[in-house]
Write a protein that holds these residues in place. Structure first.
Motif, mmCIF file in Angstrom:
data_model
loop_
_atom_site.group_PDB
_atom_site.id
_atom_site.type_symbol
_atom_site.label_atom_id
_atom_site.label_comp_id
_atom_site.label_asym_id
_atom_site.label_seq_id
_atom_site.Cartn_x
_atom_site.Cartn_y
_atom_site.Cartn_z
ATOM 1 N N THR A 241 0.814 -1.222 0.000
ATOM 2 C CA THR A 241 0.000 0.000 0.000
ATOM 3 C C THR A 241 0.848 1.274 0.000
ATOM 4 O O THR A 241 0.332 2.350 -0.299
ATOM 5 C CB THR A 241 -0.933 0.024 1.228
ATOM 6 N N ILE A 242 2.137 1.168 0.346
ATOM 7 C CA ILE A 242 2.963 2.375 0.434
ATOM 8 C C ILE A 242 4.204 2.320 -0.454
ATOM 9 O O ILE A 242 4.857 3.342 -0.672
ATOM 10 C CB ILE A 242 3.406 2.634 1.896
ATOM 11 N N LEU A 243 4.568 1.139 -0.993
ATOM 12 C CA LEU A 243 5.736 1.010 -1.855
ATOM 13 C C LEU A 243 5.340 0.340 -3.167
ATOM 14 O O LEU A 243 4.378 -0.448 -3.225
ATOM 15 C CB LEU A 243 6.837 0.169 -1.186
ATOM 16 N N ASP A 244 6.091 0.625 -4.205
ATOM 17 C CA ASP A 244 5.874 0.002 -5.510
ATOM 18 C C ASP A 244 6.574 -1.358 -5.523
ATOM 19 O O ASP A 244 7.630 -1.539 -6.149
ATOM 20 C CB ASP A 244 6.420 0.917 -6.606
ATOM 21 N N VAL A 245 5.974 -2.313 -4.822
ATOM 22 C CA VAL A 245 6.630 -3.611 -4.654
ATOM 23 C C VAL A 245 6.658 -4.410 -5.944
ATOM 24 O O VAL A 245 7.379 -5.415 -6.029
ATOM 25 C CB VAL A 245 5.937 -4.429 -3.540
ATOM 26 N N GLY A 246 5.903 -3.988 -6.971
ATOM 27 C CA GLY A 246 5.951 -4.685 -8.249
ATOM 28 C C GLY A 246 7.327 -4.613 -8.893
ATOM 29 O O GLY A 246 7.656 -5.440 -9.752
ATOM 30 N N ARG A 247 8.143 -3.645 -8.490
ATOM 31 C CA ARG A 247 9.497 -3.518 -9.038
ATOM 32 C C ARG A 247 10.518 -4.392 -8.302
ATOM 33 O O ARG A 247 11.661 -4.510 -8.742
ATOM 34 C CB ARG A 247 9.952 -2.057 -8.964
ATOM 35 N N VAL A 248 10.105 -4.986 -7.185
ATOM 36 C CA VAL A 248 11.041 -5.723 -6.339
ATOM 37 C C VAL A 248 11.188 -7.156 -6.833
ATOM 38 O O VAL A 248 10.200 -7.864 -7.040
ATOM 39 C CB VAL A 248 10.579 -5.711 -4.867
ATOM 40 N N TYR B 13 15.180 6.508 -5.128
ATOM 41 C CA TYR B 13 16.304 7.122 -5.823
ATOM 42 C C TYR B 13 16.730 6.354 -7.074
ATOM 43 O O TYR B 13 17.875 6.467 -7.506
ATOM 44 C CB TYR B 13 17.486 7.269 -4.868
ATOM 45 N N SER B 14 15.829 5.585 -7.638
ATOM 46 C CA SER B 14 16.082 4.937 -8.930
ATOM 47 C C SER B 14 14.928 5.274 -9.864
ATOM 48 O O SER B 14 13.845 5.673 -9.429
ATOM 49 C CB SER B 14 16.244 3.422 -8.766
ATOM 50 N N GLU B 15 15.163 5.109 -11.154
ATOM 51 C CA GLU B 15 14.160 5.486 -12.136
ATOM 52 C C GLU B 15 12.931 4.587 -12.037
ATOM 53 O O GLU B 15 13.058 3.376 -11.812
ATOM 54 C CB GLU B 15 14.755 5.391 -13.545
ATOM 55 N N PRO B 16 11.727 5.168 -12.212
ATOM 56 C CA PRO B 16 10.497 4.342 -12.197
ATOM 57 C C PRO B 16 10.581 3.233 -13.246
ATOM 58 O O PRO B 16 11.075 3.444 -14.356
ATOM 59 C CB PRO B 16 9.399 5.357 -12.541
ATOM 60 N N GLY B 17 10.142 2.065 -12.851
ATOM 61 C CA GLY B 17 10.146 0.928 -13.769
ATOM 62 C C GLY B 17 11.392 0.085 -13.712
ATOM 63 O O GLY B 17 11.386 -1.057 -14.185
ATOM 64 N N THR B 18 12.485 0.610 -13.147
ATOM 65 C CA THR B 18 13.711 -0.194 -13.045
ATOM 66 C C THR B 18 13.590 -1.147 -11.865
ATOM 67 O O THR B 18 12.981 -0.811 -10.838
ATOM 68 C CB THR B 18 14.948 0.697 -12.877
ATOM 69 N N ARG C 97 19.678 -4.005 -3.971
ATOM 70 C CA ARG C 97 20.441 -3.435 -5.093
ATOM 71 C C ARG C 97 19.505 -2.694 -6.046
ATOM 72 O O ARG C 97 18.441 -3.201 -6.421
ATOM 73 C CB ARG C 97 21.173 -4.555 -5.827
ATOM 74 N N ASP C 98 19.911 -1.495 -6.433
ATOM 75 C CA ASP C 98 19.115 -0.713 -7.387
ATOM 76 C C ASP C 98 19.976 -0.298 -8.569
ATOM 77 O O ASP C 98 21.193 -0.485 -8.568
ATOM 78 C CB ASP C 98 18.505 0.518 -6.699
ATOM 79 N N ARG C 99 19.318 0.293 -9.565
ATOM 80 C CA ARG C 99 20.008 0.826 -10.745
ATOM 81 C C ARG C 99 19.834 2.341 -10.799
ATOM 82 O O ARG C 99 19.589 2.908 -11.860
ATOM 83 C CB ARG C 99 19.470 0.179 -12.015
ATOM 84 N N GLY C 100 19.955 2.969 -9.658
ATOM 85 C CA GLY C 100 19.733 4.400 -9.567
ATOM 86 C C GLY C 100 20.936 5.210 -9.991
ATOM 87 O O GLY C 100 21.875 4.714 -10.620
ATOM 88 N N ARG C 101 20.930 6.477 -9.597
ATOM 89 C CA ARG C 101 21.980 7.407 -10.019
ATOM 90 C C ARG C 101 23.299 7.152 -9.301
ATOM 91 O O ARG C 101 24.344 7.644 -9.710
ATOM 92 C CB ARG C 101 21.535 8.843 -9.763
ATOM 93 N N PRO D 43 28.466 6.209 -9.310
ATOM 94 C CA PRO D 43 27.566 7.136 -10.010
ATOM 95 C C PRO D 43 27.195 6.618 -11.391
ATOM 96 O O PRO D 43 28.034 6.151 -12.157
ATOM 97 C CB PRO D 43 28.409 8.418 -10.103
ATOM 98 N N GLY D 44 25.896 6.664 -11.682
ATOM 99 C CA GLY D 44 25.393 6.218 -12.962
ATOM 100 C C GLY D 44 25.184 4.732 -13.076
ATOM 101 O O GLY D 44 24.651 4.261 -14.085
ATOM 102 N N VAL D 45 25.581 3.966 -12.073
ATOM 103 C CA VAL D 45 25.450 2.505 -12.118
ATOM 104 C C VAL D 45 24.407 2.012 -11.132
ATOM 105 O O VAL D 45 23.572 1.165 -11.448
ATOM 106 C CB VAL D 45 26.811 1.824 -11.832
ATOM 107 N N GLY D 46 24.424 2.538 -9.929
ATOM 108 C CA GLY D 46 23.479 2.109 -8.904
ATOM 109 C C GLY D 46 24.183 1.833 -7.588
ATOM 110 O O GLY D 46 25.394 2.017 -7.456
#
Length: 428
Positions: free
Chosen positions: A289-296, A328-333, A351-355, A405-408
């Protein structure tokens, strides 16, 4: 001075040798008058002796003389260094003490003010007599191990007053001996500010809960009524936004409350066995209800052993890391949760693919109230990762980060494997 002593020694030896030779010559001439014709030869021998002895003496002692000169230079250099150290110590704002085998050898004048004793009284005093009883074991351990890490202790003044201090020591060579120098700083004012801040945080975290509980309760009631009547639209969206805002405020208040408990040493953990596959699945359902867990995405072996952890505190740890990764990562990643059993621990990574995070910011990420420059958003006050670190450490684990930076980024922490059944409360 040493050269004068050597010259005097040479003169004494020459005089002694010539005197002995002269007496021997006189005795021989008296005993054998026929040797009087050799008197001139004896005099030549005396003169030759006077010339050769110094030459042979200095040739044989040259290495020693060179060594003595080097020693003199080293001692002069040491005296100059100690004088510079003395001048710097006197210019310092904190107490500077030098000890050997736990005995105070020397100190600067600021030490007199800190301990209420003169330098004459301080010299020769066992250092533990200047430490409050509750800090003596810590100070003794720091000295015995030669630690160079700063630490806090409690000093004991001559009048019996207790003073909180910060100590930073290291081994040095002093007057040709291995000793230890320590900077001792009075942190009374800092401690008072910390106490005031803790009271302030605790009061805020407590007083804000009541109105938020009322808002949350009425919003949930209205949300339930809308669902019951199958109503949708802007009103329901607004109620969802209110509930998300209340949840965010509750997280912030919980951060403040945990900070106050952590600083006061009053945070209690209620440990129990947790099966990580079931636990993480349940956590993602509760967080939907509070996080976009579909990306996890999950990367966890089926046979991962159970851990011993506080259910709700582990929620805070993983939710903090997951929310940051999603924020802090792009939506959908994708954001991955990776679980890896180790010998006596389990490693859990997010692990994320953020900035990514700049290298100069990484050492400060787990500090209080720290926010990396250039953060995309300004939510929060910089407590999330600090509290996450403290909660991980309270469980007996460690937390780390790898980022480019740029990798995640990859935030990883460890938890001890369960060794027995049942709850085991632990206090931090």
């Amino acid at each position: 001075m040493r050269r004068l002593l050597v010259a005097a020694n040479v003169a004494a030896i020459i005089g002694a040798v010539i005197g002995v030779e002269y007496l021997v010559m006189r005795a021989l001439i008296s005993a054998f008058p026929e040797l009087s014709a050799l008197q001139a030869t004896f005099l030549d021998i005396l003169i030759l002796t006077a010339v050769l002895i110094p030459i042979l003496y200095f040739l044989s002692l040259r290495p020693l003389l060179v060594t003595l000169e080097e020693t003199e230079r080293e001692e002069e250099t040491a005296r100059e260094a100690e004088e510079r150290f003395r001048q710097l110590a006197e210019a310092a704002f904190e107490s500077i003490v030098i000890t050997e085998h736990g005995i105070l050898l020397d100190a600067n004048t600021q030490t007199e003010a800190l301990y209420g004793m003169t330098l004459e009284e301080l010299r020769g005093t066992p250092i533990l007599e200047l430490v409050a009883p509750e800090s003596r074991a810590l100070v003794r351990r720091q000295m015995e191990t030669g630690s160079e890490q700063s630490y806090e202790a409690r000093a004991l003044r001559a009048d019996g007053a207790i003073v909180p201090v910060e100590v930073h020591g290291r081994p040095i060579h002093y007057q040709g001996r291995l000793a230890r120098v320590a900077a001792v700083r009075d942190i009374t004012e800092r401690k008072k500010l910390e106490e005031d801040r803790e009271v302030y945080l605790h009061t805020i975290s407590h007083d804000l809960r009541t109105p938020l509980a009322i808002i949350q309760g009425h919003a949930q009631l209205l949300h339930a009524i809308l669902e019951e009547r199958a109503l949708d639209g802007e009103l329901r969206d607004s109620l969802s936004a209110i509930l998300r805002g209340v949840q965010g405020m509750n997280v912030l208040i919980q951060d403040l409350a945990d900070l106050a408990r952590l600083e006061a040493g009053q945070l209690t953990l209620h440990l129990r066995l947790l099966e990580l596959p079931q636990y993480v699945d349940d956590l993602l359902v509760r967080a939907a209800t509070i996080l976009d867990v579909g990306r996890v995405q999950m990367d966890m072996p089926d046979d991962v052993p159970p851990v011993r952890a506080d259910f709700f505190r582990l929620d805070r740890i993983i939710m903090n890391l997951l929310s940051n990764a999603l924020k802090y990562s792009e939506p959908g990643t994708p954001v991955r949760i990776i679980v890896e059993p180790l010998e006596t621990m389990v490693r859990i990574a997010v692990r994320d693919r953020g900035r990514g995070i700049a290298a100069e910011d990484i050492p400060h990420l787990f500090g209080r109230f720290y926010r990396a420059p250039g953060a995309q958003r300004e939510e929060g006050i910089g407590l999330g990762l600090y509290i996450t670190r403290r909660l991980v450490e309270a469980h007996g684990g460690q937390i780390s980060v790898e980022s480019a930076p740029g990798v995640g980024s990859t935030f990883a922490f460890t938890l001890p494997l369960a060794t027995s059944d049942g709850a085991d409360p632990s206090r931090l």
